[in-house]
Design a protein around this motif. Structure first.
Motif, short mmCIF file in Angstrom:
data_model
loop_
_atom_site.label_atom_id
_atom_site.label_comp_id
_atom_site.label_asym_id
_atom_site.label_seq_id
_atom_site.Cartn_x
_atom_site.Cartn_y
_atom_site.Cartn_z
N LEU A 106 -17.31 31.49 -0.49
CA LEU A 106 -16.21 30.60 -0.15
C LEU A 106 -14.92 31.18 -0.72
O LEU A 106 -14.90 31.63 -1.87
CB LEU A 106 -16.45 29.21 -0.75
N ARG A 122 -15.38 22.58 -7.13
CA ARG A 122 -14.99 21.19 -7.38
C ARG A 122 -14.66 20.99 -8.86
O ARG A 122 -13.62 20.42 -9.21
CB ARG A 122 -16.12 20.24 -6.96
N GLN A 177 -21.62 27.14 -5.07
CA GLN A 177 -20.22 27.58 -5.04
C GLN A 177 -19.30 26.37 -4.88
O GLN A 177 -18.28 26.27 -5.57
CB GLN A 177 -19.98 28.56 -3.89
N GLU A 178 -19.65 25.46 -3.98
CA GLU A 178 -18.83 24.27 -3.76
C GLU A 178 -18.71 23.43 -5.02
O GLU A 178 -17.63 22.93 -5.33
CB GLU A 178 -19.41 23.43 -2.62
N GLU A 179 -19.82 23.28 -5.74
CA GLU A 179 -19.81 22.48 -6.97
C GLU A 179 -18.95 23.15 -8.04
O GLU A 179 -18.18 22.49 -8.74
CB GLU A 179 -21.24 22.26 -7.48
#
Length: 184
Positions: free
Chosen positions: A91, A143, A138-140
């Motif tokens: 990402l 965030r 990756q998203e966590e």
């Protein structure tokens, strides 16, 4: 030098890459690009690295294009880009943190060589190991780190407000009129 006079295309400066984990797309730097010139443009997710610096620790600083842009952005000649063949592996917002992370930075620094000016060796750079956690991880991470960045910005704003408040009261408390001055 003439390429930067009356430029017709936006380019990402060395300072933009060096100073920002995400490329600042509010750009007012222009370069002249000829009609048949083959110049590298930057796309969403591209990681841009500074190619050289006066110290090895400042070589290979990264910045990532984390947003879509309406007009082409060109890469400057003092930086180089990294583009994944499969853009679904990293990402862009994860990349902005990943390539500034201490262990990755140590690998990047080891690719620099020089005496008075240090340059990244692209041969050595190609051997850097990049962790590829699953996209949900990756998203966590993004965030959580974005929350810390927002908190840091709030703290900086609060600190600046307190500094101004202190300066205001210092000036008020240390400003005396003639009537208040003792006579001797």
């Amino acid at each position: 030098k003439k390429d930067f006079e009356n430029g017709n295309a936006k380019f990402v400066t060395y300072i933009n890459v060096f100073s920002n984990i995400s490329i600042n797309t509010d750009i007012d730097s222009f370069v002249k690009i000829g009609e048949n010139e083959n110049q590298n443009t930057i796309e969403l997710g591209d990681v841009i690295f500074t190619g050289s610096s006066e110290t090895p620790d400042e070589c290979g600083m990264s910045s990532v294009l984390t947003e879509e842009v309406e007009e082409p952005l060109y890469l400057n000649s003092f930086c180089f880009g990294f583009r994944l063949n499969d853009k679904n592996l990293l990402l862009p917002d994860f990349s902005k943190y990943l390539f500034r992370e201490e262990k990755i930075r140590k690998q990047i620094i080891k690719t620099a060589n020089g005496v008075t000016r240090f340059n990244i060796s692209k041969k050595r750079f190609e051997k850097i190991l990049i962790p590829l956690p699953p996209l949900p991880i990756q998203e966590e991470i993004v965030r959580i780190l974005d929350k810390f960045i927002a908190l840091e910005a709030e703290l900086q704003a609060e600190l600046e407000a307190r500094r101004k408040q202190y300066e205001y009261y210092r000036e008020k408390l240390l400003t005396f009129s003639e009537l208040e001055t003792p006579t001797g």
